[in-house]
Design a protein around this motif. Structure first.
Motif, PDB file in Angstrom:
ATOM      1  N   SER A   1       0.839  -1.205   0.000  1.00  0.00           N
ATOM      2  CA  SER A   1       0.000   0.000   0.000  1.00  0.00           C
ATOM      3  C   SER A   1       0.876   1.258   0.000  1.00  0.00           C
ATOM      4  N   GLU A   2       1.913   1.249   0.821  1.00  0.00           N
ATOM      5  CA  GLU A   2       2.824   2.405   0.842  1.00  0.00           C
ATOM      6  C   GLU A   2       3.523   2.564  -0.513  1.00  0.00           C
ATOM      7  N   ALA A   3       3.949   1.420  -1.074  1.00  0.00           N
ATOM      8  CA  ALA A   3       4.664   1.477  -2.355  1.00  0.00           C
ATOM      9  C   ALA A   3       3.763   2.064  -3.437  1.00  0.00           C
ATOM     10  N   LEU A   4       2.509   1.635  -3.488  1.00  0.00           N
ATOM     11  CA  LEU A   4       1.622   2.140  -4.547  1.00  0.00           C
ATOM     12  C   LEU A   4       1.310   3.616  -4.327  1.00  0.00           C
ATOM     13  N   GLY A   5       1.354   4.032  -3.061  1.00  0.00           N
ATOM     14  CA  GLY A   5       1.203   5.459  -2.759  1.00  0.00           C
ATOM     15  C   GLY A   5       2.280   6.290  -3.445  1.00  0.00           C
ATOM     16  N   GLU A   6       3.461   5.713  -3.600  1.00  0.00           N
ATOM     17  CA  GLU A   6       4.555   6.449  -4.268  1.00  0.00           C
ATOM     18  C   GLU A   6       4.207   6.762  -5.719  1.00  0.00           C
ATOM     19  N   PHE A   7       3.276   5.965  -6.286  1.00  0.00           N
ATOM     20  CA  PHE A   7       2.904   6.182  -7.692  1.00  0.00           C
ATOM     21  C   PHE A   7       1.581   6.947  -7.799  1.00  0.00           C
ATOM     22  N   GLY A   8       1.163   7.482  -6.684  1.00  0.00           N
ATOM     23  CA  GLY A   8      -0.019   8.347  -6.703  1.00  0.00           C
ATOM     24  C   GLY A   8      -1.334   7.614  -6.542  1.00  0.00           C
ATOM     25  N   VAL A   9      -1.284   6.349  -6.104  1.00  0.00           N
ATOM     26  CA  VAL A   9      -2.535   5.602  -5.934  1.00  0.00           C
ATOM     27  C   VAL A   9      -2.759   5.336  -4.448  1.00  0.00           C
ATOM     28  N   GLU A  10      -3.880   5.810  -3.942  1.00  0.00           N
ATOM     29  CA  GLU A  10      -4.183   5.555  -2.530  1.00  0.00           C
ATOM     30  C   GLU A  10      -4.838   4.186  -2.413  1.00  0.00           C
ATOM     31  N   VAL A  11      -4.153   3.299  -1.729  1.00  0.00           N
ATOM     32  CA  VAL A  11      -4.633   1.921  -1.615  1.00  0.00           C
ATOM     33  C   VAL A  11      -5.046   1.638  -0.188  1.00  0.00           C
ATOM     34  N   ARG A  12      -6.256   1.129  -0.029  1.00  0.00           N
ATOM     35  CA  ARG A  12      -6.750   0.711   1.294  1.00  0.00           C
ATOM     36  C   ARG A  12      -6.642  -0.806   1.394  1.00  0.00           C
ATOM     37  N   LEU A  13      -6.487  -1.287   2.616  1.00  0.00           N
ATOM     38  CA  LEU A  13      -6.350  -2.726   2.834  1.00  0.00           C
ATOM     39  C   LEU A  13      -7.662  -3.307   3.325  1.00  0.00           C
ATOM     40  N   LYS A  14      -8.152  -4.277   2.576  1.00  0.00           N
ATOM     41  CA  LYS A  14      -9.346  -4.994   3.030  1.00  0.00           C
ATOM     42  C   LYS A  14      -8.845  -6.255   3.698  1.00  0.00           C
ATOM     43  N   TRP A  15      -9.264  -6.459   4.939  1.00  0.00           N
ATOM     44  CA  TRP A  15      -8.733  -7.585   5.704  1.00  0.00           C
ATOM     45  C   TRP A  15      -8.781  -8.882   4.910  1.00  0.00           C
ATOM     46  N   PRO A  16      -7.720  -9.676   4.911  1.00  0.00           N
ATOM     47  CA  PRO A  16      -6.483  -9.372   5.619  1.00  0.00           C
ATOM     48  C   PRO A  16      -5.536  -8.471   4.830  1.00  0.00           C
ATOM     49  N   ASN A  17      -5.552  -8.599   3.493  1.00  0.00           N
ATOM     50  CA  ASN A  17      -4.547  -7.821   2.766  1.00  0.00           C
ATOM     51  C   ASN A  17      -4.878  -7.620   1.295  1.00  0.00           C
ATOM     52  N   ASP A  18      -6.150  -7.504   0.960  1.00  0.00           N
ATOM     53  CA  ASP A  18      -6.496  -7.121  -0.413  1.00  0.00           C
ATOM     54  C   ASP A  18      -6.128  -5.664  -0.601  1.00  0.00           C
ATOM     55  N   LEU A  19      -5.584  -5.346  -1.767  1.00  0.00           N
ATOM     56  CA  LEU A  19      -5.191  -3.959  -2.041  1.00  0.00           C
ATOM     57  C   LEU A  19      -6.295  -3.316  -2.879  1.00  0.00           C
TER      58      LEU A  19
ATOM     59  N   ALA B   1      -6.463   0.554   6.603  1.00  0.00           N
ATOM     60  CA  ALA B   1      -7.561  -0.405   6.384  1.00  0.00           C
ATOM     61  C   ALA B   1      -8.809   0.309   5.877  1.00  0.00           C
ATOM     62  N   VAL B   2      -9.642  -0.412   5.138  1.00  0.00           N
ATOM     63  CA  VAL B   2     -10.941   0.163   4.758  1.00  0.00           C
ATOM     64  C   VAL B   2     -11.707   0.410   6.059  1.00  0.00           C
ATOM     65  N   PRO B   3     -12.368   1.548   6.159  1.00  0.00           N
ATOM     66  CA  PRO B   3     -12.968   1.924   7.445  1.00  0.00           C
ATOM     67  C   PRO B   3     -14.298   1.220   7.701  1.00  0.00           C
ATOM     68  N   TRP B   4     -14.207  -0.069   7.986  1.00  0.00           N
ATOM     69  CA  TRP B   4     -15.413  -0.872   8.182  1.00  0.00           C
ATOM     70  C   TRP B   4     -15.749  -1.083   9.643  1.00  0.00           C
ATOM     71  N   TRP B   5     -14.917  -0.560  10.512  1.00  0.00           N
ATOM     72  CA  TRP B   5     -15.110  -0.880  11.926  1.00  0.00           C
ATOM     73  C   TRP B   5     -16.454  -0.335  12.395  1.00  0.00           C
ATOM     74  N   GLY B   6     -17.202  -1.216  13.056  1.00  0.00           N
ATOM     75  CA  GLY B   6     -18.550  -0.846  13.489  1.00  0.00           C
ATOM     76  C   GLY B   6     -19.614  -1.151  12.436  1.00  0.00           C
ATOM     77  N   HIS B   7     -19.178  -1.656  11.261  1.00  0.00           N
ATOM     78  CA  HIS B   7     -20.151  -1.954  10.191  1.00  0.00           C
ATOM     79  C   HIS B   7     -20.444  -3.462  10.149  1.00  0.00           C
ATOM     80  N   PRO B   8     -21.658  -3.809   9.680  1.00  0.00           N
ATOM     81  CA  PRO B   8     -21.964  -5.237   9.524  1.00  0.00           C
ATOM     82  C   PRO B   8     -21.202  -5.845   8.347  1.00  0.00           C
ATOM     83  N   VAL B   9     -20.623  -7.006   8.566  1.00  0.00           N
ATOM     84  CA  VAL B   9     -19.884  -7.704   7.513  1.00  0.00           C
ATOM     85  C   VAL B   9     -20.228  -9.191   7.541  1.00  0.00           C
ATOM     86  N   GLU B  10     -19.858  -9.835   6.446  1.00  0.00           N
ATOM     87  CA  GLU B  10     -20.004 -11.290   6.356  1.00  0.00           C
ATOM     88  C   GLU B  10     -18.622 -11.854   6.089  1.00  0.00           C
TER      89      GLU B  10
END
Ligand code: BTN
Length: 258
Positions: free
Chosen positions: A93-111, A205-214
């Motif tokens: 995620s940090e590396a892709l930030g260097e190329f101008g792309v903001e990457v969020r992590l979906k648990w455990p590690n989807d970019l 991380a994607v800001p899912w905390w407190g949200h319903p998930v499956e």
């Protein structure tokens, strides 16, 4: 690749192999591990014919994307080793930030870039009589892929650096950035332990905390409220009735209430 890494102040300590085509770079790295290859051995390929994703999924690997595997030989506690896939996610995620792309992590590690997948990580462990012998971190980043060439179900859910930035990015530059950030996080895990890494992961991380998930794992599906990750990187899911389950591996989906 060595020159790119040296440009970042890193004298890479192990072999870096590059192939035009392989089945899976993770498989080559595992072969190297069994043959005794050094920690930080790297395998890169322009294209994979049998690219693998998590949970047995196929990983589409057309030319122009990053297919990278790194061999590690951690000598830590199993709990800390379990955090390596998250460290790889933060590094990528940090590396892709260097190329101008903001990457969020979906648990455990989807970019994810926006809601689309820009890359993923497949961590595989190798054990022998003495216990854990190696971990192979496989990192795939969609650099140049045009989602239109992908199979139907992937088209709408995939993005790439080219799509996100409108520019061509050199795969080798992305590889060097990922390797350099991974080296930093590996050292941080070794010297500081889990908290610093987990803070960095949470911040991305994607800001899912407190949200319903499956969450789907094995043949089980459980629903609940995403509450965070524990010190092993397990997803904490609050089920109906308030019981909190720590899920070590699985695929998570946000449930959108209409
Ligand atoms: C996922 O999101 O399901 C993980 C995808 C991991 C893909 C990478 S590409 C390099 C390495 N070789 C593989 O066969 N898989 C990983």
């Amino acid at each position: 690749m060595r020159a790119l890494l040296e440009g970042r102040g890193l004298a890479w300590p192990a072999p870096i192999e590059h192939f035009a085509v392989v089945g899976s770079t993770n498989d080559v790295a595992k072969e190297r591990a069994r043959a005794g290859a050094a920690e930080w051995s790297v395998v890169l390929a322009d294209r994979q014919t049998a690219g693998r994703g998590r949970h047995g999924h196929v990983w589409a690997s057309p030319a122009g994307n990053l297919c990278l595997s790194i061999l590690l030989r951690p000598v830590w506690t199993p709990e800390r080793t379990m955090l390596l896939p998250l460290a790889a996610g933060v590094a990528a995620s940090e590396a892709l930030g260097e190329f101008g792309v903001e990457v969020r992590l979906k648990w455990p590690n989807d970019l994810l870039a926006g809601e689309r997948k820009a890359g993923g990580i497949l961590a595989e462990a190798l054990s022998g009589a003495a216990g854990l012998e190696a971990v192979v971190l496989g990192i795939g980043v969609n650099v140049a892929v045009d989602p239109a060439v992908l199979p139907g179900d992937l088209r709408a859910t995939t993005t790439s650096l080219r799509v996100e930035t409108g520019r061509d990015v050199a795969v080798a530059d992305v590889a060097a950035a990922v390797l350099a950030r991974l080296a930093v996080w590996y050292d941080a895990l070794a010297s500081l332990g889990a908290p610093a890494l987990l803070d960095a992961w949470r911040a991305r991380a994607v800001p899912w905390w407190g949200h319903p998930v499956e969450v789907r794992y094995g043949d089980r599906v459980i629903r609940g409220i995403a509450r965070g990750v524990d010190e092993r990187g397990a997803l904490l899911l609050e089920e109906e009735g308030g019981r909190v389950t720590a899920v070590l591996s699985g695929e998570v989906l946000e449930l959108r209430l209409r």
